[in-house]
Design a protein around this motif. Structure first.
Motif, PDB file in Angstrom:
ATOM      1  N   VAL A  66      38.436  58.720  69.190  1.00  0.00           N
ATOM      2  CA  VAL A  66      39.212  58.344  68.005  1.00  0.00           C
ATOM      3  C   VAL A  66      38.267  57.593  67.078  1.00  0.00           C
ATOM      4  O   VAL A  66      37.597  56.651  67.503  1.00  0.00           O
ATOM      5  CB  VAL A  66      40.394  57.423  68.382  1.00  0.00           C
ATOM      6  N   ASN A  67      38.202  58.016  65.825  1.00  0.00           N
ATOM      7  CA  ASN A  67      37.308  57.373  64.867  1.00  0.00           C
ATOM      8  C   ASN A  67      38.133  56.649  63.797  1.00  0.00           C
ATOM      9  O   ASN A  67      39.102  57.207  63.283  1.00  0.00           O
ATOM     10  CB  ASN A  67      36.406  58.452  64.227  1.00  0.00           C
ATOM     11  N   ILE A  68      37.734  55.407  63.520  1.00  0.00           N
ATOM     12  CA  ILE A  68      38.447  54.659  62.476  1.00  0.00           C
ATOM     13  C   ILE A  68      37.484  54.498  61.297  1.00  0.00           C
ATOM     14  O   ILE A  68      36.548  53.683  61.368  1.00  0.00           O
ATOM     15  CB  ILE A  68      38.905  53.284  63.003  1.00  0.00           C
ATOM     16  N   PRO A  69      37.661  55.275  60.248  1.00  0.00           N
ATOM     17  CA  PRO A  69      36.699  55.186  59.137  1.00  0.00           C
ATOM     18  C   PRO A  69      36.793  53.845  58.415  1.00  0.00           C
ATOM     19  O   PRO A  69      37.874  53.267  58.310  1.00  0.00           O
ATOM     20  CB  PRO A  69      37.111  56.341  58.208  1.00  0.00           C
ATOM     21  N   ARG A  70      35.633  53.395  57.945  1.00  0.00           N
ATOM     22  CA  ARG A  70      35.591  52.138  57.191  1.00  0.00           C
ATOM     23  C   ARG A  70      36.140  52.405  55.797  1.00  0.00           C
ATOM     24  O   ARG A  70      35.711  53.343  55.110  1.00  0.00           O
ATOM     25  CB  ARG A  70      34.144  51.669  57.085  1.00  0.00           C
ATOM     26  N   ILE A  71      37.101  51.603  55.402  1.00  0.00           N
ATOM     27  CA  ILE A  71      37.706  51.807  54.079  1.00  0.00           C
ATOM     28  C   ILE A  71      37.695  50.486  53.328  1.00  0.00           C
ATOM     29  O   ILE A  71      38.173  49.473  53.828  1.00  0.00           O
ATOM     30  CB  ILE A  71      39.166  52.330  54.221  1.00  0.00           C
ATOM     31  N   GLU A  72      37.086  50.508  52.147  1.00  0.00           N
ATOM     32  CA  GLU A  72      37.085  49.313  51.290  1.00  0.00           C
ATOM     33  C   GLU A  72      38.448  49.216  50.640  1.00  0.00           C
ATOM     34  O   GLU A  72      38.774  49.992  49.746  1.00  0.00           O
ATOM     35  CB  GLU A  72      36.022  49.441  50.191  1.00  0.00           C
ATOM     36  N   GLU A  73      39.274  48.282  51.088  1.00  0.00           N
ATOM     37  CA  GLU A  73      40.631  48.166  50.531  1.00  0.00           C
ATOM     38  C   GLU A  73      40.594  47.559  49.133  1.00  0.00           C
ATOM     39  O   GLU A  73      39.807  46.662  48.848  1.00  0.00           O
ATOM     40  CB  GLU A  73      41.490  47.279  51.439  1.00  0.00           C
ATOM     41  N   SER A  74      41.444  48.096  48.274  1.00  0.00           N
ATOM     42  CA  SER A  74      41.624  47.496  46.952  1.00  0.00           C
ATOM     43  C   SER A  74      43.073  47.744  46.572  1.00  0.00           C
ATOM     44  O   SER A  74      43.692  48.681  47.086  1.00  0.00           O
ATOM     45  CB  SER A  74      40.695  48.159  45.936  1.00  0.00           C
ATOM     46  N   GLU A  75      43.637  46.930  45.711  1.00  0.00           N
ATOM     47  CA  GLU A  75      45.049  47.129  45.364  1.00  0.00           C
ATOM     48  C   GLU A  75      45.177  48.429  44.556  1.00  0.00           C
ATOM     49  O   GLU A  75      44.551  48.562  43.486  1.00  0.00           O
ATOM     50  CB  GLU A  75      45.575  45.943  44.543  1.00  0.00           C
ATOM     51  N   PRO A  76      45.948  49.395  45.054  1.00  0.00           N
ATOM     52  CA  PRO A  76      46.065  50.673  44.340  1.00  0.00           C
ATOM     53  C   PRO A  76      46.490  50.496  42.884  1.00  0.00           C
ATOM     54  O   PRO A  76      45.980  51.182  41.990  1.00  0.00           O
ATOM     55  CB  PRO A  76      47.143  51.432  45.120  1.00  0.00           C
ATOM     56  N   LEU A  77      47.386  49.533  42.645  1.00  0.00           N
ATOM     57  CA  LEU A  77      47.877  49.354  41.274  1.00  0.00           C
ATOM     58  C   LEU A  77      46.768  48.846  40.344  1.00  0.00           C
ATOM     59  O   LEU A  77      46.753  49.170  39.163  1.00  0.00           O
ATOM     60  CB  LEU A  77      49.072  48.393  41.254  1.00  0.00           C
ATOM     61  N   LYS A  78      45.839  48.073  40.908  1.00  0.00           N
ATOM     62  CA  LYS A  78      44.721  47.598  40.075  1.00  0.00           C
ATOM     63  C   LYS A  78      43.813  48.778  39.709  1.00  0.00           C
ATOM     64  O   LYS A  78      43.380  48.913  38.569  1.00  0.00           O
ATOM     65  CB  LYS A  78      43.924  46.507  40.809  1.00  0.00           C
ATOM     66  N   VAL A  79      43.567  49.636  40.703  1.00  0.00           N
ATOM     67  CA  VAL A  79      42.724  50.818  40.445  1.00  0.00           C
ATOM     68  C   VAL A  79      43.405  51.696  39.386  1.00  0.00           C
ATOM     69  O   VAL A  79      42.766  52.182  38.446  1.00  0.00           O
ATOM     70  CB  VAL A  79      42.504  51.623  41.755  1.00  0.00           C
ATOM     71  N   GLU A  80      44.719  51.851  39.542  1.00  0.00           N
ATOM     72  CA  GLU A  80      45.488  52.675  38.607  1.00  0.00           C
ATOM     73  C   GLU A  80      45.461  52.063  37.197  1.00  0.00           C
ATOM     74  O   GLU A  80      45.280  52.771  36.202  1.00  0.00           O
ATOM     75  CB  GLU A  80      46.932  52.757  39.129  1.00  0.00           C
ATOM     76  N   CYS A  81      45.612  50.754  37.153  1.00  0.00           N
ATOM     77  CA  CYS A  81      45.603  50.020  35.887  1.00  0.00           C
ATOM     78  C   CYS A  81      44.240  50.187  35.187  1.00  0.00           C
ATOM     79  O   CYS A  81      44.171  50.547  34.011  1.00  0.00           O
ATOM     80  CB  CYS A  81      45.909  48.561  36.233  1.00  0.00           C
ATOM     81  N   ASP A  82      43.153  49.980  35.927  1.00  0.00           N
ATOM     82  CA  ASP A  82      41.805  50.116  35.350  1.00  0.00           C
ATOM     83  C   ASP A  82      41.559  51.558  34.894  1.00  0.00           C
ATOM     84  O   ASP A  82      40.937  51.799  33.858  1.00  0.00           O
ATOM     85  CB  ASP A  82      40.730  49.727  36.385  1.00  0.00           C
ATOM     86  N   HIS A  83      42.057  52.516  35.688  1.00  0.00           N
ATOM     87  CA  HIS A  83      41.869  53.929  35.341  1.00  0.00           C
ATOM     88  C   HIS A  83      42.605  54.265  34.036  1.00  0.00           C
ATOM     89  O   HIS A  83      42.077  54.968  33.173  1.00  0.00           O
ATOM     90  CB  HIS A  83      42.386  54.794  36.490  1.00  0.00           C
ATOM     91  N   PHE A  84      43.820  53.735  33.899  1.00  0.00           N
ATOM     92  CA  PHE A  84      44.595  53.987  32.677  1.00  0.00           C
ATOM     93  C   PHE A  84      43.843  53.431  31.465  1.00  0.00           C
ATOM     94  O   PHE A  84      43.653  54.122  30.462  1.00  0.00           O
ATOM     95  CB  PHE A  84      45.985  53.347  32.810  1.00  0.00           C
ATOM     96  N   VAL A  85      43.373  52.193  31.577  1.00  0.00           N
ATOM     97  CA  VAL A  85      42.647  51.564  30.465  1.00  0.00           C
ATOM     98  C   VAL A  85      41.413  52.405  30.115  1.00  0.00           C
ATOM     99  O   VAL A  85      41.141  52.699  28.946  1.00  0.00           O
ATOM    100  CB  VAL A  85      42.232  50.109  30.824  1.00  0.00           C
ATOM    101  N   ASP A  86      40.688  52.818  31.136  1.00  0.00           N
ATOM    102  CA  ASP A  86      39.475  53.615  30.934  1.00  0.00           C
ATOM    103  C   ASP A  86      39.801  54.939  30.226  1.00  0.00           C
ATOM    104  O   ASP A  86      39.113  55.341  29.289  1.00  0.00           O
ATOM    105  CB  ASP A  86      38.835  53.865  32.315  1.00  0.00           C
ATOM    106  N   CYS A  87      40.865  55.602  30.694  1.00  0.00           N
ATOM    107  CA  CYS A  87      41.241  56.899  30.105  1.00  0.00           C
ATOM    108  C   CYS A  87      41.662  56.730  28.653  1.00  0.00           C
ATOM    109  O   CYS A  87      41.326  57.566  27.807  1.00  0.00           O
ATOM    110  CB  CYS A  87      42.377  57.546  30.908  1.00  0.00           C
ATOM    111  N   VAL A  88      42.397  55.669  28.352  1.00  0.00           N
ATOM    112  CA  VAL A  88      42.835  55.441  26.974  1.00  0.00           C
ATOM    113  C   VAL A  88      41.615  55.199  26.093  1.00  0.00           C
ATOM    114  O   VAL A  88      41.453  55.809  25.035  1.00  0.00           O
ATOM    115  CB  VAL A  88      43.810  54.241  26.887  1.00  0.00           C
ATOM    116  N   LYS A  89      40.726  54.333  26.559  1.00  0.00           N
ATOM    117  CA  LYS A  89      39.551  53.985  25.750  1.00  0.00           C
ATOM    118  C   LYS A  89      38.676  55.206  25.488  1.00  0.00           C
ATOM    119  O   LYS A  89      38.159  55.389  24.401  1.00  0.00           O
ATOM    120  CB  LYS A  89      38.715  52.929  26.480  1.00  0.00           C
ATOM    121  N   ARG A  90      38.502  56.017  26.542  1.00  0.00           N
ATOM    122  CA  ARG A  90      37.584  57.154  26.419  1.00  0.00           C
ATOM    123  C   ARG A  90      38.272  58.422  25.945  1.00  0.00           C
ATOM    124  O   ARG A  90      37.637  59.440  25.735  1.00  0.00           O
ATOM    125  CB  ARG A  90      36.888  57.407  27.758  1.00  0.00           C
TER     126      ARG A  90
END
Ligand SMILES: NC(=O)c1ccc[n+]([C@@H]2O[C@H](COP(=O)([O-])OP(=O)(O)OC[C@H]3O[C@@H](n4cnc5c(N)ncnc54)[C@H](O)[C@@H]3O)[C@@H](O)[C@H]2O)c1
Length: 372
Positions: free
Chosen positions: A308-332
């Motif tokens: 059984v393998n447990i991959p290393r995952i850098e956790e981040s708040e999904p909503l923060k990633v979504e929020c930053d992505h939205f801002v980036d998409c709007v700007k660009r």
């Protein structure tokens, strides 16, 4: 406004993360100084928190009918502006974008008003209550050259992105089936059933992982507390090549469950989103088919029980990633990963599930034109 060349961005894409493309796309650099959040109920405050902390956002306007909700937000975030009147949001030249976090049956009407007012618009899941409505929003955003994003939060979660990477790399082999369970006690809604509320997440995850639309969908469910608002439902999504996905959703469960099993031809994966850590486990388990050489046409199965393998995952708040992505998409001026088309696909699956529910679970086809 300044023109920039976005070499490699999927500006016109309707699916997938921004992968390298051979086509150089010219997009426009836009302003993103101010954002409004409409709807400050259970979920809206999470958007307020993220945008209050986002870099470069100078103005956060929060809108809700409810005085109690506005007062609560103002006490938590004194620097935000609050209003009960959406017109104040729409007429504010310093508000470049709006997040619609109101009940699902209000999404379309509010999103239309935002787009008409020239605001980039992120609509919480599901994008709308019908495919027709979703198509209108997509067309309006396109005609006005505005960003339209669907709030498919789990597409921005680190474990889901890791699973997508594992499937993409061939680690699991061919996906044979997916089983997803999302259950809890509550929260009951009146405007949409449990499938439109909870299965939206699983459907968006499954479509993203498989990169294709189901051929047909069946759904069974029952309502126990509100007439014709199913509180428990089970959806079956049939894909090409015998791939099948089951989604069980419930507002009537003693435990909070967010559990997905993905069975591949090489390995199997379990994703438990409620686990405090190690949310994804990859099992080197499988079945091999061996022919019997003495009896033509017969075969036997052997079972593999490996590590059984447990991959290393850098956790981040999904909503923060979504929020930053939205801002980036709007700007660009580029298309988000969960754009309007992605929202439309999820709505189409939910519509088919509704039709099936009304026909005692009979499978309902999905129009071929929508295939990813
Ligand atoms: N992405 C996620 O993980 C996630 C999680 C929960 C909810 N949601 C979505 O968020 C949205 C809101 O859900 P919720 O649980 O917060 O609902 P809620 O009922 O708790 O809150 C909705 C709020 O919107 C306000 N409102 C309604 N119409 C309005 C209008 N025209 N103008 C201003 N305010 C208005 C209400 O007064 C209420 O405070 C839904 O679309 C839901 O599907 C997403």
């Amino acid at each position: 406004m300044e023109d920039i060349s976005l070499n490699g961005s999927l500006a016109g894409s309707s699916n997938g993360f921004h992968l390298p493309s051979k086509i150089a796309v010219v997009a426009t650099q836009r302003q993103m100084r101010g954002i409004a959040i409409v709807g400050l109920g259970y979920w809206g405050p999470n958007w307020v928190r993220n945008f209050s902390q986002a870099n470069g956002i100078e103005r956060v306007v929060c809108c809700d009918f409810s005085r109690e909700r506005r007062d609560l937000i103002k006490s938590r975030y004194p620097s935000v502006l609050v209003t009960e009147n959406i017109d104040q949001v729409l007429n504010d030249p310093k508000v470049d974008a709006v997040v619609v976090a109101t009940p699902v049956n209000t999404h379309f009407e509010i999103a239309i008003r935002c787009l008409k007012a020239g605001k980039a618009t992120l609509v919480e899941k599901p994008l709308a209550t019908s495919g027709e409505q979703a198509e209108v929003l997509i067309r309006m955003a396109r005609e006005r050259d505005l960003t339209l994003m669907s709030g498919h939060t789990f597409e921005y979660s680190a474990p889901v992105r890791k699973i997508r990477e594992l499937i993409g790399s061939g680690e699991l082999g061919d996906v044979l089936y997916i089983n997803s369970v999302r259950a809890n006690l509550g929260m009951f809604r009146r405007d949409v059933n449990v499938a439109w509320d909870l299965a939206t997440h699983d459907i968006s995850i499954i479509l993203m992982l498989l990169g294709e639309m189901p051929i047909e969908v069946s759904c069974q469910g029952e309502s126990h507390y509100h007439d014709r608002v199913e509180d428990v439902a089970r959806l079956t999504l049939h894909f090409a090549n015998n791939v099948i996905a089951f989604v069980h959703v419930s507002w009537l469960d003693p435990n909070k469950i967010r559990h997905t099993t993905i069975v591949g031809s090489r390995k199997m994966l379990v994703y438990d989103d409620t686990a405090p850590s190690e949310k994804v486990r990859v099992y080197d388990k499988g079945v091999t088919k061996h022919p019997y050489y003495d009896t033509f046409g017969n075969f036997q199965l052997s079972y593999r029980n490996g590590d059984v393998n447990i991959p290393r995952i850098e956790e981040s708040e999904p909503l923060k990633v979504e929020c930053d992505h939205f801002v980036d998409c709007v700007k660009r001026g580029i298309s988000p990963n969960s754009d309007g088309h992605s929202g439309l696909r999820v709505v189409k699956v939910l519509e088919a599930a509704d039709r099936s529910l009304k026909n005692h679970g009979q499978p309902m086809p999905i129009a071929a034109g929508l295939r990813i």
